[in-house]
Scaffold this motif. Structure first.
Motif, short mmCIF file in Angstrom:
data_model
loop_
_atom_site.label_atom_id
_atom_site.label_comp_id
_atom_site.label_asym_id
_atom_site.label_seq_id
_atom_site.Cartn_x
_atom_site.Cartn_y
_atom_site.Cartn_z
N SER A 162 -6.69 105.65 0.69
CA SER A 162 -6.75 105.58 2.15
C SER A 162 -5.43 105.06 2.67
O SER A 162 -4.56 104.63 1.91
N LYS A 163 -5.26 105.07 3.99
CA LYS A 163 -4.03 104.55 4.57
C LYS A 163 -3.84 103.08 4.23
O LYS A 163 -2.74 102.64 3.88
N GLU A 164 -4.94 102.31 4.29
CA GLU A 164 -4.85 100.88 3.98
C GLU A 164 -4.46 100.66 2.52
O GLU A 164 -3.60 99.84 2.21
N ASN A 165 -5.09 101.42 1.62
CA ASN A 165 -4.77 101.27 0.20
C ASN A 165 -3.34 101.71 -0.09
O ASN A 165 -2.68 101.12 -0.96
N ALA A 166 -2.87 102.75 0.60
CA ALA A 166 -1.49 103.20 0.39
C ALA A 166 -0.51 102.10 0.75
O ALA A 166 0.46 101.86 0.04
N ILE A 167 -0.78 101.41 1.86
CA ILE A 167 0.11 100.32 2.27
C ILE A 167 0.06 99.18 1.25
O ILE A 167 1.08 98.58 0.92
N ARG A 168 -1.13 98.89 0.74
CA ARG A 168 -1.25 97.84 -0.28
C ARG A 168 -0.45 98.21 -1.52
O ARG A 168 0.21 97.36 -2.12
N ILE A 169 -0.55 99.45 -1.93
CA ILE A 169 0.18 99.88 -3.13
C ILE A 169 1.68 99.80 -2.90
O ILE A 169 2.43 99.33 -3.78
N ILE A 170 2.14 100.24 -1.73
CA ILE A 170 3.57 100.21 -1.43
C ILE A 170 4.12 98.79 -1.51
O ILE A 170 5.19 98.55 -2.08
N PHE A 171 3.36 97.82 -0.98
CA PHE A 171 3.84 96.45 -0.93
C PHE A 171 3.34 95.59 -2.10
O PHE A 171 3.60 94.38 -2.14
N GLY A 172 2.63 96.20 -3.05
CA GLY A 172 2.19 95.45 -4.22
C GLY A 172 1.11 94.44 -3.92
O GLY A 172 1.01 93.42 -4.59
#
Length: 280
Positions: A231-241
Motif C-alpha cells: 500500500s502507499k503507507e507500506n511503501a513509505i515505510r519501506i523507503i524510510f526503513g
C-alpha cells in the motif's frame, strides 16, 4: 551524469559522488594504464601483474572478467584555490556479488549514443537502464543483500526512474523478457510496485501483473515479503526503513525461515533491530 544532463531542469539538482563506466574486460588493462598515465591513482586495489608476458596477459584478461569494478581518483584545482576529487568507478562485471546474470557485453552493444555540448557518450538502452536502476536500488538494501548497512531507499534514484519512464519510450515486453534472462525480476518487480504504490501510475498494469506472477511462481523464500500487497503507507515505510510491529514480526519470521545460513540470519536480524524502527 546522463540523467542530470537530459532530465533535470538544473543539472546541479542531480547529485552524484562518482562517475560510473562499464567496459569490456578485454579493455580493462588498457584503460587502467590510460588513467594512471593521466594522473589518476588507484583507490583501493592493486593488480596482480606487472609485465607483458603471455602468462601475465592471460591473468589480466581473467582478472578483469570476474572483477566488479576498480576505483580511480584524481584531484583537480578550481578557482580561488578550491579543490575537488573526481572519483571514477570502472565496472567490468555487474554480476559480481549480485544474484544476477546481466549480459554486460550485449548491454554495451545495445547502448545508445548521446551528444551533449559537443561531447559524445554512450549509455544503456532504455530497457537495460530501467532494469539496472531497479537492481542498483535493491543492491543497497540490507534485507536483500546482507553486506549492506542500510534499510532505506534512495529517493533520488526513485526519481531517476520516474524521469526515465516519463521522458523515454520503453518497450515493456522487452523489459520483462530481459528481466527473466538477467534473473532480476524480484528487484524490478519490487521497485515497480513501490513506485506504483506512491500514486505514480507510469508503469503499465499488464507489465506489473506479468512480473508479479513470475516472481510469485518462481521464488519460494523470504524475499516474497516484498511481494505482499504494497500500500502507499507500506511503501513509505519501506523507503524510510520504518516497520510497524506486524511487519517487524513477519520480517523476523521470514528471516528465520530463509535459506541463508545462521551467520547471515544473525546479521539480518541485528540490522533489523538496530535500524528498522527509525527513520534514516
Amino acid at each position: 551524469i546522463f540523467l542530470g544532463l537530459e532530465y533535470y531542469t538544473d543539472y546541479n539538482d542531480r547529485v552524484f559522488t562518482d562517475v560510473d563506466l562499464l567496459l569490456n574486460p578485454e579493455d580493462g588493462y588498457r584503460v587502467y594504464q590510460y588513467l594512471l598515465s593521466n594522473g589518476y591513482s588507484l583507490k583501493k586495489y592493486s593488480l596482480p601483474f606487472y609485465n607483458n608476458s603471455l602468462l601475465a596477459n592471460t591473468l589480466k584478461k581473467t582478472y578483469f572478467k570476474y572483477l566488479h569494478h576498480l576505483e580511480f581518483e584524481k584531484e583537480f584545482f578550481l578557482e580561488k584555490n578550491e579543490r575537488i576529487t573526481l572519483l571514477i568507478e570502472v565496472h567490468f562485471n555487474l554480476n559480481t556479488n549480485l544474484k544476477t546474470k546481466f549480459d554486460c557485453k550485449q548491454m554495451i552493444n545495445d547502448s545508445i549514443k548521446k551528444n551533449f555540448e559537443n561531447i559524445t557518450f554512450f549509455r544503456f538502452s532504455n530497457e537495460d537502464y530501467f532494469i539496472y536502476l531497479c537492481v542498483n536500488i535493491c543492491a543497497h538494501i540490507a534485507f536483500i543483500f546482507p553486506n549492506q548497512n542500510n534499510l532505506t531507499i534512495d529517493l533520488q534514484k526513485l526519481n531517476d526512474i520516474c524521469y526515465l519512464i516519463k521522458n523515454e519510450e520503453i518497450n515493456w515486453t522487452e523489459v520483462y523478457q530481459k528481466s527473466i534472462i538477467y534473473e532480476t525480476c524480484i528487484y524490478v518487480g519490487f521497485i515497480s510496485k513501490i513506485i506504483t504504490a506512491l500514486n505514480c501510475e507510469i508503469i503499465p498494469e499488464n507489465f506489473l501483473k506479468k512480473i508479479d506472477n513470475y516472481v510469485v511462481n518462481k521464488h519460494f523464500y523470504w524475499e516474497k515479503i516484498y511481494f505482499s500487497k504494497i500500500s502507499k503507507e507500506n511503501a513509505i515505510r519501506i523507503i524510510f526503513g520504518v516497520y510497524d510491529d506486524y511487519n517487524f514480526q513477519n520480517v523476523q519470521k521470514k528471516i528465520e525461515n530463509s535459506q541463508f545460513n545462521e551467520h547471515y540470519k544473525k546479521i539480518l536480524w541485528i540490522k533489523c533491530i538496530n535500524q528498522g524502527r527509525k527513520i534514516m
